[in-house]
Design a protein around this motif. Structure first.
Motif, short mmCIF file in Angstrom:
data_model
loop_
_atom_site.label_atom_id
_atom_site.label_comp_id
_atom_site.label_asym_id
_atom_site.label_seq_id
_atom_site.Cartn_x
_atom_site.Cartn_y
_atom_site.Cartn_z
N ARG A 48 0.81 -1.22 0.00
CA ARG A 48 0.00 0.00 0.00
C ARG A 48 0.85 1.26 0.00
NH1 ARG A 48 -4.20 -1.74 4.62
NH2 ARG A 48 -5.71 -2.87 3.33
N ASN A 51 1.23 2.57 -3.77
CA ASN A 51 0.22 3.44 -4.37
C ASN A 51 -0.36 4.44 -3.36
OD1 ASN A 51 -1.32 1.68 -2.93
ND2 ASN A 51 -2.78 1.25 -4.57
N LEU A 53 -1.74 4.17 -0.54
CA LEU A 53 -3.05 3.87 0.01
C LEU A 53 -3.06 3.95 1.54
CD1 LEU A 53 -5.51 3.28 -1.59
CD2 LEU A 53 -5.21 0.86 -1.17
N GLU A 55 -2.21 6.28 3.23
CA GLU A 55 -2.67 7.61 3.62
C GLU A 55 -4.15 7.64 3.96
OE1 GLU A 55 -1.74 10.31 0.46
OE2 GLU A 55 0.35 9.65 0.52
N CYS A 56 -4.90 6.70 3.40
CA CYS A 56 -6.34 6.70 3.64
C CYS A 56 -6.69 6.07 4.98
CB CYS A 56 -7.07 5.95 2.53
SG CYS A 56 -6.74 6.63 0.93
N ARG A 83 -0.29 13.90 -7.54
CA ARG A 83 -1.64 13.67 -7.03
C ARG A 83 -1.84 12.17 -6.83
NH1 ARG A 83 -5.83 15.17 -10.63
NH2 ARG A 83 -7.17 14.60 -8.89
N GLU A 85 -4.41 10.38 -6.57
CA GLU A 85 -5.44 9.76 -7.43
C GLU A 85 -4.84 9.40 -8.78
OE1 GLU A 85 -6.31 12.97 -6.13
OE2 GLU A 85 -7.24 12.06 -4.37
N ARG A 88 -2.65 6.38 -8.50
CA ARG A 88 -3.37 5.11 -8.30
C ARG A 88 -4.06 4.66 -9.57
NH1 ARG A 88 -5.76 7.79 -3.13
NH2 ARG A 88 -3.98 7.65 -1.73
N ARG A 89 -4.34 5.61 -10.46
CA ARG A 89 -4.94 5.19 -11.73
C ARG A 89 -3.93 4.44 -12.59
NH1 ARG A 89 -7.73 11.03 -12.33
NH2 ARG A 89 -9.17 10.64 -10.62
N LEU A 115 -15.68 7.33 -14.02
CA LEU A 115 -15.39 8.38 -13.03
C LEU A 115 -13.93 8.79 -13.07
CD1 LEU A 115 -17.43 7.27 -9.91
CD2 LEU A 115 -17.95 9.08 -11.53
N ALA A 116 -13.04 7.80 -13.13
CA ALA A 116 -11.63 8.13 -12.99
C ALA A 116 -10.99 8.51 -14.32
CB ALA A 116 -10.88 6.94 -12.38
N ASN A 118 -12.86 9.09 -17.32
CA ASN A 118 -13.71 9.90 -18.19
C ASN A 118 -13.83 9.33 -19.61
OD1 ASN A 118 -15.22 12.05 -17.46
ND2 ASN A 118 -13.42 13.33 -17.06
#
Ligand SMILES: Nc1ncnc2c1ncn2[C@@H]1O[C@H](COP(=O)(O)OP(=O)(O)OP(=O)(O)O)[C@@H](O)[C@H]1O
Ligand SMILES: [Mg+2]
Lengths: 254, 595
Positions: A48, A51, A53, A55-56, A83, A85, A88-89, A115-116, A118
């Motif tokens: 984790r 990526n 993760l 942090e969440c 960023r 996000e 992680r994409r 969503l991620a 578009n």
């Protein structure tokens, strides 16, 4: 060979308790690279950290350096301008336990894509079918795409989560014990799949099963207490004697 | 159950007695709902002819001209409740989303604290501050008298907001953490996770919050009474005065006693009861039915997400700001008055406290009255409520049990003014019957207040008993404890903090309520309470009365002082409830590991 992940002197703590104390590891392109270690040594945490993760999770503090090479560009994952996000994409992840969203099978792949990334509906349809095929799930679910994902079996759910990650076309795939909730036959299916995927993606797999590691690993890391990662020779996994020695090494490091 | 049949030789009769007593207690809860309904219906009976009914369902309210139409009040109530909901629901949603991650994490806890604080603010305090602070603002900035739809709706929205936020917070706390890591690993932003995944899964919470918020706004008496101007006509604009059903009941009872108006009065009561019945049914359906998800009302695209985030910032700024303004105003005006003179006026304090010397311009009689009122109603409601809660949790099963639970929920949702109306109707009936001299009094108020707070005690007792781990019951049974001894010696003490929380909550509610006592015997200037059958004064009513009828700036300041005192009191009580609840959960978390 070029490295895609370089972890150096990584410290991760939860609520003041240090889980990783100065872990270091490099992952090269291709693979699969397998990370083994006893339960609770911090394999998931290390994965984790790649990526971001961790942090969440509440009370998590990360220091040290994680450098990634994505899209031909080498950068510090924890640098100011990055960023999470976006990161992680480009780094897909499959969890230890299946985590489908509470929507239909198809929407599980389509919703995050729209969503991620578009993407257009047509693009999404193409990618979803492709990803489901890659994960070896298409034939099983093509007639029930509109049913809730939770009605799938545990193994199917796990492969759905894999397909969801593949649909992003990531450069790096993080797999946290992807066969933990599967039976023998599905385990084989997924393992073959991973070997197959390793031709196209860089794959980092966590496992605590030495036999499985033996079947998968092109490179092998052993994680000890406090996140001391040591590289080992995958050849050690093929003979029973060497496996004993490796198990001893695991115990010694714990 | 084997234990019951085997020890029937010794503990049998005692057990049966206890069971009967507990049954009576929860039966009384059912009876009080039935009584309210029966009284309302009984007094509505004369309306059952076509002529009478058509007289009530008209648009003219002119009691002295013989017109008793209640339609303007129906429209007024609906307009107020709906507009307040229209304000409070989006703001509450924005605030909740802010707390759950649209805003910075450090602000989440303080904001939730502010919302909890708001639940403890007595309505009469809101009413006072708005009547003196907000009304002139509206009058100055717009036009009219300032006592209008707009002012009332704003304050009602503030009143309903904490209910909405707490329901939504509970719902998101259930849904969001499960999605957190998955959504993040898929590269979704926090806003996308909340708006596109968590919200569509929270349809039930969204609807429950709206229903409860609506009921809260519709059931309130004091804010419409103090702020809406009370003109009995349907409003044509936001700046028009209007009259709510609840306020109408209070006004008619307070101003005239000609019985011709009563029919329409009770029709209003019956209507309000009907609405709370429907609301309760609706909530039941919501909690039982499957959650219809995919409430995809947010248009796709980044722009919609950005707007939603901006709105949640707005909500997170405006709500605490409004509260801070209100409390700041209250402190500013009332802070200076705090002191012995506020309580005792010119009378020496010791004389007043020890020798009962009359106090003419101080709050002392009102404090004493409130103390009596709260004490009496607690004496009535607490034993009954605890017993009823035990029965509902431990013994009530099947259809009768469900009916009792439904009645308790219904009682909790009935607007407080209906309890007052019940008391008033009781006196009317006594006067017509065997006690012509009957009059509203301290005892009657306490009785009606007890009915008001009874569901809090029942609910808390039942909930905390049911939250006990199942092993505890099994252990008691395995140790051969008779059933009721296990309940009273083991289960009830284990649930003690939760029960106590309910009791404190009930006390706080009894201390701040104004609508009930207004109809059942409180008067201004009654002096120290003399006896159970005398009129009395009470703190919240003093605030209301001074805000409406003050003769001098000093009297108004006294109202602010009283409001400050009441606010501190209820804040202390609700703080105590929170401490008790936290202690309870912590204890069961650690106790659960040991068991
Ligand atoms: N969110 C968290 N909060 C607190 N502690 C955590 C958290 N996540 C992990 N830990 C702690 O970090 C340590 C390592 O956890 P991690 O999940 O990384 O182990 P693991 O090697 O993946 O184990 P397993 O093989 O059982 O999955 C554990 O002691 C765990 O208790
Ligand atoms: Mg793990």
């Amino acid at each position: 060979m070029t490295s895609i992940v370089e972890i150096a002197n990584l410290h991760v703590s939860f609520g003041g308790r240090e889980v990783l104390r100065g872990a270091s590891m490099t992952v090269e392109r291709g693979g699969p690279t397998v990370l083994i270690g006893r339960s609770g040594t911090g394999k998931t945490t290390l994965l984790r950290a790649v990526n971001r993760l961790n942090e969440c999770l509440p009370g998590c503090v990360t220091t040290g350096s994680v450098r990634l090479t994505l899209g031909g560009e080498n950068f510090d994952a924890y640098a100011q301008g990055v960023r999470p996000e976006e990161l992680r994409r480009r780094v897909g992840m499959v969890f230890q336990t299946p985590n489908p969203l509470p929507v239909s099978v198809y929407r599980n792949i389509a919703l995050p894509l729209s969503l991620a990334l578009n993407l257009s509906a047509a693009d999404i349809r193409g990618r979803a079918e492709r990803a489901l095929t890659e994960a070896g799930l298409w034939d099983e679910v093509k007639d029930r795409l509109d049913q809730p994902a939770v009605t799938l079996s545990g193994g199917q759910q796990q492969r759905l989560c894999l397909a969801r990650a593949l649909a992003y076309r990531p450069e790096l795939l993080l797999l946290d014990e992807p066969t933990a909730s599967l039976d023998q036959r599905s385990v084989r299916v997924v393992e073959d799949l991973l070997l197959d995927l390793a031709g196209r993606y860089t794959v980092l797999v966590v496992s605590h099963n030495l036999r499985q590691a033996g079947r998968l690993a092109r490179r092998l890391f052993v994680l000890g207490e406090g996140g001391a990662a040591r590289e080992a020779d995958p050849a050690m996994l093929t003979s029973a004697v060497d496996r004993e020695a490796l198990a001893a090494l695991l115990d010694e490091m714990t | 159950m084997p234990t019951a049949s085997m020890n029937s030789t010794r503990g049998g009769r005692g057990d049966a007695l206890v069971a009967a007593l507990l049954f009576c207690a929860s039966g009384l809860c059912v009876l009080s709902v039935a009584a309210i309904l029966a009284f309302l219906a009984w007094f509505c009976l004369p309306l059952l002819s076509w002529r009478e009914l058509s007289a009530v369902l008209t648009w003219r309210w002119e009691p002295f001209g013989g017109h008793f139409g209640i339609l303007p009040m129906v429209v007024g109530s609906l307009a107020l409740a709906l507009s307040a909901l229209l304000l409070a629901w989006p703001l509450g949603l924005g605030l909740t989303l802010f707390i759950h991650g649209l805003g910075p994490r450090v602000l989440a806890r303080p904001l939730l604290f502010v919302v909890r604080l708001m639940t403890g603010v007595p309505t009469v305090v809101y009413g006072l501050v708005a009547a003196i602070g907000l009304v002139p603002l509206v009058r100055g900035a717009l036009s009219g008298s300032g006592f209008c739809w707009l002012t009332t709706a704003l304050m009602l929205a503030l009143l309903a907001l904490p209910t909405i936020v707490l329901v939504l917070d509970g719902q998101l706390a259930l849904v969001a953490p499960r999605l957190r890591l998955t959504a993040a690993a898929l590269g979704l932003t926090r806003a996308q996770e909340l708006l596109r995944l968590a919200l569509p899964m929270s349809g039930r919470g969204l609807r429950t919050a709206a229903t409860l918020g609506f009921a809260r706004a519709l059931g309130d008496t004091l804010l419409p009474l103090m702020l809406s101007g009370n003109a009995a006509q349907p409003p044509h604009s936001l700046l028009d005065s209007l009259r709510a059903l609840t306020a109408h009941i209070a006004l008619v009872v307070a101003t005239d006693s000609q019985s011709a108006a009563y029919g329409s009065l009770f029709a209003c009561g019956l209507l309000l009861f009907g609405v709370s019945f429907l609301v309760n049914l609706g909530l039941r359906r919501l909690s039982r039915g499957a959650d219809v998800s995919a409430l995809a009302w947010l248009p796709p695209g980044r722009l919609a997400e950005r707007l939603a985030v901006a709105f949640s910032w707005f909500a997170a700024l405006i709500v605490p700001a409004a509260l801070a303004l209100l409390l700041g105003f209250l402190l500013l005006r009332g802070g200076g008055t705090l002191g012995l003179t506020l309580f005792f006026g010119d009378t020496p304090p010791l004389d007043a406290m020890l020798r009962g010397a009359p106090v003419f311009d101080g709050l002392w009689p009102a404090c004493l009255g409130s103390l009596w009122l709260v004490g009496l109603s607690a004496c009535l409601a607490v034993p009954l409520g605890v017993a009823g809660g035990i029965h509902l949790s431990e013994a009530a099963t099947g259809r009768a049990g469900r009916l009792a639970v439904f009645c308790v929920d219904l009682l909790a949702g009935v607007p407080s003014i209906l309890m007052g109306l019940f008391g008033f109707a009781l006196i009317l009936l006594l006067r017509r019957g065997f006690w012509p001299g009957a009059n509203t009094c301290l005892l009657l108020s306490a009785l009606c207040l007890a009915m008001l707070v009874l569901p809090y005690v029942v609910g808390a007792t039942r909930a905390s008993l049911q939250a006990l781990p199942e092993e505890l019951r099994l252990t008691c049974a395995a140790l051969g404890l008779p059933r009721w001894r296990a309940v009273f010696r083991v289960l009830l003490p284990s649930a003690g903090r939760g029960v106590l929380g309910g009791v404190v909550l009930a006390i706080g509610r009894a201390a701040e309520d104004t609508a009930v006592i207004m109809l059942t015997g409180v008067v201004a200037g009654a002096g120290n309470p003399g006896g159970l059958t005398d009129k009395f004064e009470a703190l919240p009513f003093s605030i209301y009365y001074l805000a409406a009828e003050y003769q001098s700036p000093e009297e108004l300041n006294q109202a602010f002082g009283a409001a400050l005192v009441l606010l501190c009191l209820t804040a202390l009580l609700s703080g105590a409830v929170r401490r008790l609840r936290q202690g309870l959960t912590r204890r069961w978390e650690s106790g659960g590991a040991r068991a």
